[in-house]
Enzyme design. Structure first.
Site, PDB file in Angstrom:
ATOM      1  N   GLU A  97     -69.473  58.265 -30.152  1.00 50.67           N
ATOM      2  CA  GLU A  97     -70.754  58.473 -30.826  1.00 50.67           C
ATOM      3  C   GLU A  97     -71.341  57.103 -31.100  1.00 50.67           C
ATOM      4  O   GLU A  97     -70.756  56.304 -31.842  1.00 50.67           O
ATOM      5  CB  GLU A  97     -70.625  59.253 -32.127  1.00 50.67           C
ATOM      6  CG  GLU A  97     -72.014  59.602 -32.669  1.00 50.67           C
ATOM      7  CD  GLU A  97     -72.033  60.072 -34.085  1.00 50.67           C
ATOM      8  OE1 GLU A  97     -72.592  59.339 -34.937  1.00 50.67           O
ATOM      9  OE2 GLU A  97     -71.496  61.153 -34.354  1.00 50.67           O
ATOM     10  N   LEU A  98     -72.507  56.857 -30.514  1.00 55.77           N
ATOM     11  CA  LEU A  98     -73.066  55.512 -30.515  1.00 55.77           C
ATOM     12  C   LEU A  98     -74.387  55.478 -31.284  1.00 55.77           C
ATOM     13  O   LEU A  98     -74.564  56.213 -32.245  1.00 55.77           O
ATOM     14  CB  LEU A  98     -73.201  55.042 -29.066  1.00 55.77           C
ATOM     15  CG  LEU A  98     -71.925  55.223 -28.216  1.00 55.77           C
ATOM     16  CD1 LEU A  98     -72.156  54.797 -26.783  1.00 55.77           C
ATOM     17  CD2 LEU A  98     -70.754  54.470 -28.832  1.00 55.77           C
ATOM     18  N   GLU A 109     -82.490  49.914 -32.638  1.00 56.37           N
ATOM     19  CA  GLU A 109     -81.974  50.562 -33.838  1.00 56.37           C
ATOM     20  C   GLU A 109     -81.904  49.547 -34.977  1.00 56.37           C
ATOM     21  O   GLU A 109     -81.305  48.484 -34.841  1.00 56.37           O
ATOM     22  CB  GLU A 109     -80.587  51.137 -33.568  1.00 56.37           C
ATOM     23  CG  GLU A 109     -80.011  51.929 -34.730  1.00 56.37           C
ATOM     24  CD  GLU A 109     -78.638  52.494 -34.419  1.00 56.37           C
ATOM     25  OE1 GLU A 109     -78.318  53.579 -34.920  1.00 56.37           O
ATOM     26  OE2 GLU A 109     -77.879  51.838 -33.664  1.00 56.37           O
ATOM     27  N   TRP A 155     -67.671  51.515 -40.461  1.00 53.74           N
ATOM     28  CA  TRP A 155     -67.722  51.278 -41.897  1.00 53.74           C
ATOM     29  C   TRP A 155     -68.720  52.168 -42.628  1.00 53.74           C
ATOM     30  O   TRP A 155     -68.635  52.338 -43.837  1.00 53.74           O
ATOM     31  CB  TRP A 155     -68.111  49.820 -42.188  1.00 53.74           C
ATOM     32  CG  TRP A 155     -69.306  49.321 -41.423  1.00 53.74           C
ATOM     33  CD1 TRP A 155     -69.286  48.567 -40.290  1.00 53.74           C
ATOM     34  CD2 TRP A 155     -70.689  49.558 -41.722  1.00 53.74           C
ATOM     35  NE1 TRP A 155     -70.576  48.327 -39.861  1.00 53.74           N
ATOM     36  CE2 TRP A 155     -71.461  48.919 -40.723  1.00 53.74           C
ATOM     37  CE3 TRP A 155     -71.363  50.247 -42.737  1.00 53.74           C
ATOM     38  CZ2 TRP A 155     -72.861  48.947 -40.703  1.00 53.74           C
ATOM     39  CZ3 TRP A 155     -72.750  50.283 -42.723  1.00 53.74           C
ATOM     40  CH2 TRP A 155     -73.478  49.635 -41.717  1.00 53.74           C
ATOM     41  N   ASN A 156     -69.681  52.753 -41.912  1.00 50.25           N
ATOM     42  CA  ASN A 156     -70.808  53.357 -42.625  1.00 50.25           C
ATOM     43  C   ASN A 156     -70.491  54.703 -43.267  1.00 50.25           C
ATOM     44  O   ASN A 156     -71.039  55.046 -44.312  1.00 50.25           O
ATOM     45  CB  ASN A 156     -72.021  53.485 -41.697  1.00 50.25           C
ATOM     46  CG  ASN A 156     -71.739  54.339 -40.478  1.00 50.25           C
ATOM     47  OD1 ASN A 156     -70.654  54.285 -39.890  1.00 50.25           O
ATOM     48  ND2 ASN A 156     -72.721  55.121 -40.067  1.00 50.25           N
ATOM     49  N   CYS A 166     -75.996  56.830 -38.007  1.00 50.71           N
ATOM     50  CA  CYS A 166     -76.500  56.919 -36.632  1.00 50.71           C
ATOM     51  C   CYS A 166     -77.553  57.994 -36.469  1.00 50.71           C
ATOM     52  O   CYS A 166     -78.385  57.916 -35.561  1.00 50.71           O
ATOM     53  CB  CYS A 166     -75.346  57.175 -35.659  1.00 50.71           C
ATOM     54  SG  CYS A 166     -74.087  55.888 -35.630  1.00 50.71           S
ATOM     55  N   LYS A 212     -57.867  52.408 -36.237  1.00 48.01           N
ATOM     56  CA  LYS A 212     -58.337  51.125 -36.736  1.00 48.01           C
ATOM     57  C   LYS A 212     -59.642  51.364 -37.485  1.00 48.01           C
ATOM     58  O   LYS A 212     -60.715  51.433 -36.891  1.00 48.01           O
ATOM     59  CB  LYS A 212     -58.589  50.131 -35.601  1.00 48.01           C
ATOM     60  CG  LYS A 212     -58.801  48.685 -36.140  1.00 48.01           C
ATOM     61  CD  LYS A 212     -59.604  47.815 -35.192  1.00 48.01           C
ATOM     62  CE  LYS A 212     -61.082  47.933 -35.426  1.00 48.01           C
ATOM     63  NZ  LYS A 212     -61.527  47.447 -36.770  1.00 48.01           N
ATOM     64  N   ASP A 232     -62.634  50.071 -40.089  1.00 49.57           N
ATOM     65  CA  ASP A 232     -63.204  48.766 -40.400  1.00 49.57           C
ATOM     66  C   ASP A 232     -62.528  48.231 -41.662  1.00 49.57           C
ATOM     67  O   ASP A 232     -62.353  48.961 -42.644  1.00 49.57           O
ATOM     68  CB  ASP A 232     -64.710  48.892 -40.622  1.00 49.57           C
ATOM     69  CG  ASP A 232     -65.412  47.550 -40.600  1.00 49.57           C
ATOM     70  OD1 ASP A 232     -65.227  46.773 -41.555  1.00 49.57           O
ATOM     71  OD2 ASP A 232     -66.142  47.272 -39.629  1.00 49.57           O
ATOM     72  N   GLY A 238     -69.505  53.849 -33.133  1.00 48.76           N
ATOM     73  CA  GLY A 238     -70.003  52.496 -33.368  1.00 48.76           C
ATOM     74  C   GLY A 238     -71.203  52.203 -32.495  1.00 48.76           C
ATOM     75  O   GLY A 238     -71.961  53.099 -32.112  1.00 48.76           O
ATOM     76  N   SER A 239     -71.374  50.942 -32.161  1.00 46.91           N
ATOM     77  CA  SER A 239     -72.553  50.509 -31.410  1.00 46.91           C
ATOM     78  C   SER A 239     -72.457  50.909 -29.947  1.00 46.91           C
ATOM     79  O   SER A 239     -71.361  51.086 -29.394  1.00 46.91           O
ATOM     80  CB  SER A 239     -72.712  48.989 -31.510  1.00 46.91           C
ATOM     81  OG  SER A 239     -71.697  48.334 -30.765  1.00 46.91           O
TER      82      SER A 239
END
Length: 539
Positions: free
Chosen positions: A276-277, A408, A179-180, A310, A203, A205, A254-255
C-alpha cells in the site's frame, strides 16, 4: 483570507488551541522505565537507538537496534515457532484474535497515549486506529475458519474427479510497517497473517516502535506464542532490505519509491508481496450535495491525523455552481479547528510527525503561493503549540506547475478546484498516477455510486471521506496504479498470506484411453463429453 506571509506564531486569525485538562498526563507519566524495559524485550537487537516525541521534540525512549545478523536470528526463531503454530487448529488461532479484541478495547487508554506521544496526532484520530484494529480482530476471528476451510470444486470429469482446494500458510511473513498509523498498520495487518498460520518478522518504524511493541505484548497475552511475532528495529535502508530478502511473503506500507524497491526484491526471489503506497486522493462535491455535510466531511477527510494518511483527501473538486457556498462553510470549519498537544480528547488536529514532514508541507505551500496560489486559511507553522505543528491549510488557484498539484503532500494541506460538469470532474480526479482512495458527495445516492465506478481508485466513499470504505473489513482495500499491489481486508486480506494447493483424486477411470479404447475412440468420447457438459451448463 489569511496572509500567507504572516509570522509563524499564533494570532487572532490562527486556529485556536484546545485547552489541556488540568490533570493532563505527560510523556514521563506514560513512558516509564519499566514500560520501556518490558516492551524492549520484544526486540531482537543488541545495539541502541532512540525515538523522540513530535509533541515536544524530547527523547521518548531508548530501544534496542537490530543488525542484519539480528534479522537473520529473528527469522530463524520465527521459522522454528511457525511449524507448531501452523499445526494449531484454525479455530484456536482465531480465538486468540477474539481475546485480543477484548483486551484492546478494555485497555485502549494505554495505546492511545502511546500513539499520541509517538505520532503527535489528536486523540480522536488515535482512536480510529483502535477501532480499525478491533474490527480486523473481530472479523478475522469470526471468519478465518470459513476463509481457510478446504473447498470442493468440480473436477475435470464430474463424479470421477474429486477436487479439493487447500490453503497452507506461506511460512514467515516479512512486514515493514510505517509510522503514521503505528497500531493499525502493524498489528492490524499482521492479524490475518497470524490466523492463517504464519509467523511474522516485523520492522516497525523506530519512531513509533513502542506502539507496535505494546500490540505484540497484548497479543502474546491473548495467547499468541511469543516467538511467532519477531520485531526488529533499525534504519530503513539497513534493516528493510534484510526483512524483504528473507520473508516468504512481503507486506509493505509506505512510499511508492520504496515500494518499487520492495517489489523488485520480492520478484527476484519469486515470492509475493502486497504494497500500500502513496495517494493524491480526490473528493468530488456535486451540485446537489448537502454542503454542510460535505464541508464537515472534507475537514475529516483532509485533516485527520494532520493529513498524514495515505487515503486522506488532498484534492477537492467542487461544482462551480456551489463552490462559493461550499468554500464559505469549509474554510470557516477549517479555521475553527482546535489544535492541541495534550493526551486527552478535545483537539481537532495534532502535530506533524517529523521535521521532514514539516519541511515538505512548508515547501509545498511556499511553492504554490510563489506561483500564484491563494491561501484561504492556514499556511503557517505553529511553534507556539509544539515544534511540528502546522495549521490546516486550504489552497485555491493551484496549477499543474505547482508541486502541491501532483505530488503527495502527506500533511494538512488541501487544494480546491472548480469544475463545470461531471465528466470534467472524473477526468480531473483520474489525472494522476495514483489510485488509492476517492470520495463523492451528492444528494442522489444512485448517481453518486455510478460516478464512483468511473473513478480509478481502489476505494470510493460516497458521502464520506475515507472511513466508510476502510472500516468495512469484509471488503477489499488497496490501491491501483502507483498506489500499490494487493489488498488488505476481506478474503484477499487473508488469502494472500496462504499458498493454494489443488488435490485432485481421480477415481474408477484414468484421464487416458482405457477399457480397450483406441486413442482415436478416446478423443471422440472426450469430445462428445465436453459438448454434453456445456449443454448441461457445467462450469
Amino acid at each position: 483570507m489569511t496572509d500567507s506571509k504572516a509570522p509563524r506564531t499564533g494570532s487572532k486569525d490562527s486556529n485556536p488551541v484546545a485547552p489541556a485538562p488540568a490533570e493532563a498526563r505527560t510523556a514521563a507519566d506514560v513512558v516509564t522505565p519499566a514500560l520501556v524495559t518490558g516492551l524492549a524485550k520484544g526486540v531482537v537487537g543488541s545495539g541502541r537507538t532512540s525515538s523522540r516525541s513530535p509533541l515536544t521534540g524530547q527523547v521518548l525512549a531508548e530501544l534496542p537496534e537490530s543488525t542484519p545478523e539480528d534479522v537473520a536470528t529473528a527469522f530463524e526463531k520465527a521459522r522454528a515457532a511457525q511449524r507448531a503454530w501452523a499445526a494449531t487448529p484454525v479455530r484456536q488461532r482465531a480465538a486468540v484474535l477474539l481475546r485480543f479484541h477484548d483486551l484492546v478495547l478494555s485497555r485502549q487508554s494505554e495505546v492511545l497515549d502511546l500513539i499520541q506521544l509517538e505520532t503527535g496526532k489528536a486523540r480522536l484520530h488515535a482512536h480510529e486506529e483502535v477501532q480499525a484494529v478491533a474490527v480486523a480482530a473481530r472479523h478475522y476471528g469470526r471468519r478465518a475458519a470459513a476463509y481457510l476451510r478446504p473447498k470442493r470444486h468440480t473436477g475435470a470429469i464430474p463424479v470421477l474427479t474429486k477436487v479439493t482446494e487447500l490453503r497452507h500458510p506461506r511460512g514467515v511473513i516479512g512486514q515493514i510497517a510505517p509510522w503514521n498509523y503505528p497500531f493499525e498498520l502493524s498489528v492490524g495487518d499482521a492479524l490475518p497473517a497470524f490466523v492463517a498460520g504464519n509467523a511474522v518478522v516485523m520492522k516497525p518504524d523506530t519512531q513509533t516502535a513502542l506502539t507496535a511493541l505494546w500490540a505484540r505484548r497484548l497479543l502474546v497475552e491473548a495467547g499468541l506464542p511469543a516467538d511467532v511475532w519477531q520485531v526488529v528495529l533499525g534504519e530503513g535502508p539497513v534493516i528493510g532490505p534484510e526483512v524483504a530478502d528473507r520473508g516468504d511473503y512481503i507486506s509493505f506500507t509506505g512510499s511508492t519509491r520504496t515500494g518499487r524497491e520492495v517489489a523488485q526484491r520480492a520478484a527476484a526471489r519469486l515470492v509475493g508481496s502486497s504494497l500500500e503506497l502513496g495517494g493524491k486522493n480526490a473528493m468530488l462535491v456535486l451540485e446537489d450535495a448537502d454542503l454542510d455535510k460535505a464541508a464537515a466531511g472534507a475537514v475529516r477527510g483532509a485533516f485527520s491525523s494532520a493529513g498524514q494518511l495515505c487515503i486522506s483527501i488532498e484534492r477537492l473538486y467542487v461544482h462551480e455552481s456551489v463552490a462559493d457556498a461550499f468554500l464559505e462553510r469549509f474554510v470557516a470549519r477549517t479555521r475553527a479547528m482546535r489544535l492541541g498537544a495534550s493526551l486527552a480528547y478535545g483537539a481537532d488536529m495534532g502535530s506533524l510527525v517529523s521535521e521532514r514532514q514539516l519541511e515538505t508541507v512548508e515547501q509545498h505551500v511556499k511553492d504554490a503561493v510563489a506561483k500564484g496560489a491563494t491561501v484561504l486559511t492556514g499556511g503557517r507553522a505553529r511553534p507556539d503549540i509544539g515544534p511540528l505543528f502546522y495549521e490546516p491549510t486550504v489552497l485555491e488557484g493551484v496549477e499543474p506547475a505547482m508541486t502541491v498539484c501532483g505530488e503527495e503532500t502527506f500533511g494538512p494541506v488541501v487544494s480546491v478546484y472548480r469544475f463545470s460538469d461531471v465528466d470534467e470532474a472524473v477526468d480531473l480526479a483520474n489525472t494522476t498516477a495514483y489510485g488509492l482512495n476517492s470520495s463523492v458527495w451528492s444528494g442522489n445516492g444512485r448517481r453518486a455510486r455510478q460516478l464512483a465506478a468511473r473513478l480509478h481508485t481502489g476505494t470510493v466513499n460516497v458521502n464520506e471521506g475515507y472511513a466508510s470504505a476502510y472500516g468495512s473489513a469484509q471488503a477489499p482495500m488497496g490501491g491501483m496504479g502507483d498506489s500499490g499491489l494487493g489488498r488488505r481486508h476481506g478474503s484477499e486480506g487473508i488469502l494472500k498470506y496462504t499458498e493454494p494447493q489443488t488435490v485432485a483424486h481421480q477415481r474408477v477411470l484414468p484421464m487416458a484411453p482405457s477399457l480397450g479404447m483406441s486413442d482415436e475412440a478416446y478423443a471422440a468420447f472426450m469430445s462428445r463429453s465436453l459438448k454434453a457438459l456445456k449443454v448441461l451448463r457445467f462450469r
